[in-house]
Design a protein around this motif. Structure first.
Motif, PDB file in Angstrom:
ATOM      1  N   PHE A 133       0.819  -1.215   0.000  1.00  0.00           N
ATOM      2  CA  PHE A 133       0.000   0.000   0.000  1.00  0.00           C
ATOM      3  C   PHE A 133       0.857   1.271   0.000  1.00  0.00           C
ATOM      4  N   PHE A 134       2.012   1.222   0.653  1.00  0.00           N
ATOM      5  CA  PHE A 134       2.915   2.383   0.626  1.00  0.00           C
ATOM      6  C   PHE A 134       3.404   2.649  -0.791  1.00  0.00           C
ATOM      7  N   VAL A 135       3.864   1.605  -1.462  1.00  0.00           N
ATOM      8  CA  VAL A 135       4.371   1.764  -2.828  1.00  0.00           C
ATOM      9  C   VAL A 135       3.270   2.258  -3.754  1.00  0.00           C
ATOM     10  N   GLY A 136       2.072   1.693  -3.605  1.00  0.00           N
ATOM     11  CA  GLY A 136       0.963   2.134  -4.434  1.00  0.00           C
ATOM     12  C   GLY A 136       0.642   3.604  -4.271  1.00  0.00           C
ATOM     13  N   ARG A 137       0.866   4.131  -3.078  1.00  0.00           N
ATOM     14  CA  ARG A 137       0.549   5.531  -2.808  1.00  0.00           C
ATOM     15  C   ARG A 137       1.689   6.493  -3.169  1.00  0.00           C
ATOM     16  N   TYR A 138       2.930   6.119  -2.836  1.00  0.00           N
ATOM     17  CA  TYR A 138       4.005   7.113  -2.846  1.00  0.00           C
ATOM     18  C   TYR A 138       5.105   6.912  -3.895  1.00  0.00           C
ATOM     19  N   LEU A 139       5.191   5.754  -4.521  1.00  0.00           N
ATOM     20  CA  LEU A 139       6.272   5.542  -5.488  1.00  0.00           C
ATOM     21  C   LEU A 139       5.796   5.807  -6.907  1.00  0.00           C
ATOM     22  N   PRO A 140       6.326   6.829  -7.584  1.00  0.00           N
ATOM     23  CA  PRO A 140       5.975   7.054  -8.987  1.00  0.00           C
ATOM     24  C   PRO A 140       6.823   6.176  -9.897  1.00  0.00           C
ATOM     25  N   GLU A 141       6.435   6.089 -11.155  1.00  0.00           N
ATOM     26  CA  GLU A 141       7.267   5.396 -12.129  1.00  0.00           C
ATOM     27  C   GLU A 141       8.473   6.269 -12.453  1.00  0.00           C
ATOM     28  N   THR A 142       9.660   5.663 -12.511  1.00  0.00           N
ATOM     29  CA  THR A 142      10.889   6.407 -12.824  1.00  0.00           C
ATOM     30  C   THR A 142      11.450   6.048 -14.192  1.00  0.00           C
ATOM     31  N   LYS A 143      10.922   5.016 -14.826  1.00  0.00           N
ATOM     32  CA  LYS A 143      11.447   4.571 -16.127  1.00  0.00           C
ATOM     33  C   LYS A 143      11.396   5.700 -17.149  1.00  0.00           C
ATOM     34  N   GLY A 144      12.522   5.977 -17.784  1.00  0.00           N
ATOM     35  CA  GLY A 144      12.574   6.952 -18.859  1.00  0.00           C
ATOM     36  C   GLY A 144      12.474   8.397 -18.426  1.00  0.00           C
ATOM     37  N   ARG A 145      12.439   8.668 -17.124  1.00  0.00           N
ATOM     38  CA  ARG A 145      12.324  10.043 -16.642  1.00  0.00           C
ATOM     39  C   ARG A 145      13.683  10.581 -16.219  1.00  0.00           C
ATOM     40  N   ASP A 146      13.864  11.882 -16.354  1.00  0.00           N
ATOM     41  CA  ASP A 146      15.095  12.493 -15.897  1.00  0.00           C
ATOM     42  C   ASP A 146      14.928  12.929 -14.440  1.00  0.00           C
ATOM     43  N   PRO A 147      15.996  13.361 -13.770  1.00  0.00           N
ATOM     44  CA  PRO A 147      15.898  13.680 -12.341  1.00  0.00           C
ATOM     45  C   PRO A 147      14.838  14.717 -12.000  1.00  0.00           C
ATOM     46  N   GLU A 148      14.685  15.750 -12.856  1.00  0.00           N
ATOM     47  CA  GLU A 148      13.686  16.773 -12.569  1.00  0.00           C
ATOM     48  C   GLU A 148      12.274  16.193 -12.611  1.00  0.00           C
ATOM     49  N   GLN A 149      12.010  15.336 -13.591  1.00  0.00           N
ATOM     50  CA  GLN A 149      10.691  14.721 -13.702  1.00  0.00           C
ATOM     51  C   GLN A 149      10.412  13.770 -12.541  1.00  0.00           C
ATOM     52  N   ILE A 150      11.429  13.027 -12.122  1.00  0.00           N
ATOM     53  CA  ILE A 150      11.260  12.131 -10.972  1.00  0.00           C
ATOM     54  C   ILE A 150      10.996  12.937  -9.711  1.00  0.00           C
ATOM     55  N   GLU A 151      11.737  14.029  -9.536  1.00  0.00           N
ATOM     56  CA  GLU A 151      11.538  14.877  -8.359  1.00  0.00           C
ATOM     57  C   GLU A 151      10.126  15.441  -8.307  1.00  0.00           C
ATOM     58  N   GLU A 152       9.620  15.922  -9.453  1.00  0.00           N
ATOM     59  CA  GLU A 152       8.266  16.474  -9.493  1.00  0.00           C
ATOM     60  C   GLU A 152       7.216  15.397  -9.254  1.00  0.00           C
ATOM     61  N   ALA A 153       7.450  14.184  -9.785  1.00  0.00           N
ATOM     62  CA  ALA A 153       6.501  13.090  -9.577  1.00  0.00           C
ATOM     63  C   ALA A 153       6.444  12.683  -8.111  1.00  0.00           C
ATOM     64  N   LEU A 154       7.596  12.654  -7.445  1.00  0.00           N
ATOM     65  CA  LEU A 154       7.625  12.333  -6.022  1.00  0.00           C
ATOM     66  C   LEU A 154       6.869  13.387  -5.208  1.00  0.00           C
ATOM     67  N   LYS A 155       7.092  14.645  -5.520  1.00  0.00           N
ATOM     68  CA  LYS A 155       6.390  15.714  -4.801  1.00  0.00           C
ATOM     69  C   LYS A 155       4.887  15.611  -5.000  1.00  0.00           C
ATOM     70  N   ALA A 156       4.485  15.309  -6.237  1.00  0.00           N
ATOM     71  CA  ALA A 156       3.059  15.177  -6.524  1.00  0.00           C
ATOM     72  C   ALA A 156       2.444  14.043  -5.715  1.00  0.00           C
ATOM     73  N   ARG A 157       3.149  12.925  -5.624  1.00  0.00           N
ATOM     74  CA  ARG A 157       2.648  11.789  -4.844  1.00  0.00           C
ATOM     75  C   ARG A 157       2.467  12.159  -3.370  1.00  0.00           C
ATOM     76  N   PHE A 158       3.421  12.899  -2.831  1.00  0.00           N
ATOM     77  CA  PHE A 158       3.333  13.266  -1.417  1.00  0.00           C
ATOM     78  C   PHE A 158       2.316  14.387  -1.178  1.00  0.00           C
ATOM     79  N   ARG A 159       1.962  15.098  -2.238  1.00  0.00           N
ATOM     80  CA  ARG A 159       0.871  16.089  -2.121  1.00  0.00           C
ATOM     81  C   ARG A 159      -0.464  15.463  -2.481  1.00  0.00           C
ATOM     82  N   HIS A 160      -0.463  14.127  -2.735  1.00  0.00           N
ATOM     83  CA  HIS A 160      -1.661  13.376  -3.113  1.00  0.00           C
ATOM     84  C   HIS A 160      -2.275  13.924  -4.400  1.00  0.00           C
ATOM     85  N   GLU A 161      -1.364  14.237  -5.344  1.00  0.00           N
ATOM     86  CA  GLU A 161      -1.785  14.688  -6.659  1.00  0.00           C
ATOM     87  C   GLU A 161      -1.407  13.640  -7.688  1.00  0.00           C
TER      88      GLU A 161
END
Length: 492
Positions: free
Chosen positions: A446-474
């Motif tokens: 359940f933690f992974v389903g909520r907070y881990l975004p996909e990182t495949k093919g993304r650059d560091p900036e995109q991964i950082e933004e995806a992580l922030k979105a997950r923690f903001r529940h977006e």
């Protein structure tokens, strides 16, 4: 092989235009670097068979048996904690070579041990090397990896770990009839010597590290050896710009360009830190190393003798290796997130059934079956993908520190589980202990389903933004087009 070595400035690896021969060269480098992972696997796996005979020679109690296994993990915590600063000061290549020397020293002491205390000392020194290797290898691999095959090369670390475990089991089997546990340990000196030789005569230094330490000309030469001169010039310029931007950002946010691991507490980095540390804990508290370390002991409790239990543990090692090979094929296709979710679900079910097998007294065949399914589920997902994610979720400026801290937490968790397993199993029952691991796998799902975004093919900036979105529940932001293609346009 340098941050910015991609279509987007600041991504993990090289331009996709790296020619096939260049990619093959990088793959050979990756294989040599991943010898650190092989030694990680060998020295954590070899004790499982050696322990069956060490306990007789040294008359070890149950606690002493557990400590021979777990003391390596104490050294690993120290080694992992120190690895980030070591690789930043010496460089990735020299740090890996130093780790190889420590492996050789620890192996010599363990093999020549004349009693419990000396064996413990050798295992601590091996632990220092194992911990430092486990933190250094993902960073080194990340900084030489083309984006197109980044997941595959990062997963090579786990492949070599599982290969090391399998070879350890085979070595145990080879020497089991003669009960030569010293020879079991001594075999580890061979790959350690090969790793030292590779750092002296074969491996290049990470271009990312060279550029960040003012050695751009050396970095340019290394990149040109797998691409061409014009590409190398462009990539070095991008990397220099990115490093300057990151240092300025750190200075504005924290008041100093470098605060060591404390940098990871900055608000922008906290999501990566939480995900990295949680996965580090889950990878161990899911129960994997109770199977790896104590496989012969567990199998022996189903009624088989010591030699047969070692033989069946070899079969478990084969399954571990085969599933890791499958994971390497899938990681750049299926993606990291889905592989971790499927892995955790299967781990939860199989280790629950393994616990049930012990509680109700199922026969040894069913017990082995559930154990094999559990190993396959782990090796096909959480096992290798954790090390891939460790090289991806932290931005380049803090990757060494992030990897070091997450790896140290992984080893602390490993230590707690391995030391507590036998006493806990004795107190509440082995099957009931496996049920605790099953519950942890469910929570992790359940933690992974909520907070881990996909990182495949993304650059560091995109991964950082995806992580922030997950923690903001977006919802995860979409992968956008490159913001710019050169430092002159204001982006690295």
């Amino acid at each position: 092989m340098v941050q910015g070595f991609s279509k987007e400035p600041g991504t993990h690896g090289p331009l996709t235009e790296v020619p096939p021969e260049g990619q093959r060269k990088i793959t050979r480098w990756a294989a040599a670097i991943a010898l650190g992972g092989f030694l990680f696997g060998f020295d954590t796996g070899v004790v499982s068979g050696a322990l069956l005979y060490v306990k007789e020679d040294f008359h070890l109690s149950s606690f002493e048996q557990g400590s021979v296994v777990s003391v390596l993990l104490i050294g690993a915590v120290i080694g992992a904690t120190s690895a980030g600063r070591l690789s930043e000061s010496l460089g990735r290549r020299k740090a890996l070579g130093a780790v190889g020397v420590v492996f050789i020293i620890g192996t010599a002491i363990a093999s020549a041990a004349n009693g419990y205390a000396v064996l413990m000392a050798g295992r601590v020194i091996l632990g220092l090397a194992v911990g430092a290797a486990s933190a250094t290898v993902p960073v080194y691999l990340s900084e030489i990896s083309p984006t197109k095959i980044r997941g595959r090369l990062l997963t090579m670390n786990q492949l070599m770990i599982t290969l090391g475990i399998l070879i350890a089991y085979l070595v145990n089997l080879a020497f089991s009839s003669s009960e030569m546990w010293r020879a079991m340990f001594a075999v580890g000196a061979v790959p350690a010597a090969l790793m030292v030789a590779a750092t002296l005569w074969f491996l290049p230094e990470s271009p990312q590290w060279l550029i960040s330490h003012g050695q751009a000309d050396r970095a340019r030469k290394g990149i040109a050896s797998v691409t061409d001169g014009a590409t190398a010039d462009e990539l070095v310029a991008r990397a220099q710009h990115r490093i300057a931007v990151e240092r300025e950002k750190q200075k504005r946010s924290a008041g100093a360009p470098d605060q060591g691991p404390r940098k990871l507490l900055a608000p922008d980095l906290r999501p990566a830190l939480v995900v990295g540390l949680t996965l580090a804990v889950v990878q161990q508290f899911g129960g994997i190393n109770t199977i790896i370390y104590y496989a012969p002991t567990i199998i022996q409790q189903t009624g088989l003798n010591a030699s047969n239990s070692i033989f069946y543990s070899v079969f478990i090692g084969v399954i571990n290796l085969v599933m890791t090979l499958i994971a390497i094929r899938l990681v750049d296709r299926a993606g990291r997130r889905v592989m971790v979710l499927v892995s955790l679900a299967l781990m939860a079910v199989s280790i629950f059934m393994l616990g049930l097998a012990f509680v109700v007294g199922m026969n040894s065949v069913l017990t082995l079956l559930f154990m094999v399914i559990y190993i396959a589920a782990y090796a096909g997902g959480l096992g290798p993908v954790f090390w891939t994610l460790l090289g991806e979720i932290f931005p380049p400026s803090v990757r060494a520190e992030g990897s070091s801290v997450a790896t140290a937490v992984n080893w602390v968790s490993n230590f707690i589980v391995s030391l507590a397993f036998l006493p806990l199993a004795a107190a509440i029952g082995q099957g009931e202990t496996f049920w605790i691991f099953a519950g942890i796998c469910v929570l992790a799902f359940f933690f992974v389903g909520r907070y881990l975004p996909e990182t495949k093919g993304r650059d560091p900036e995109q991964i950082e933004e995806a992580l922030k979105a997950r923690f903001r529940h977006e919802q995860d932001p979409p992968d956008g087009p490159p913001m710019a293609t050169s430092p002159q346009k204001g982006r690295s």
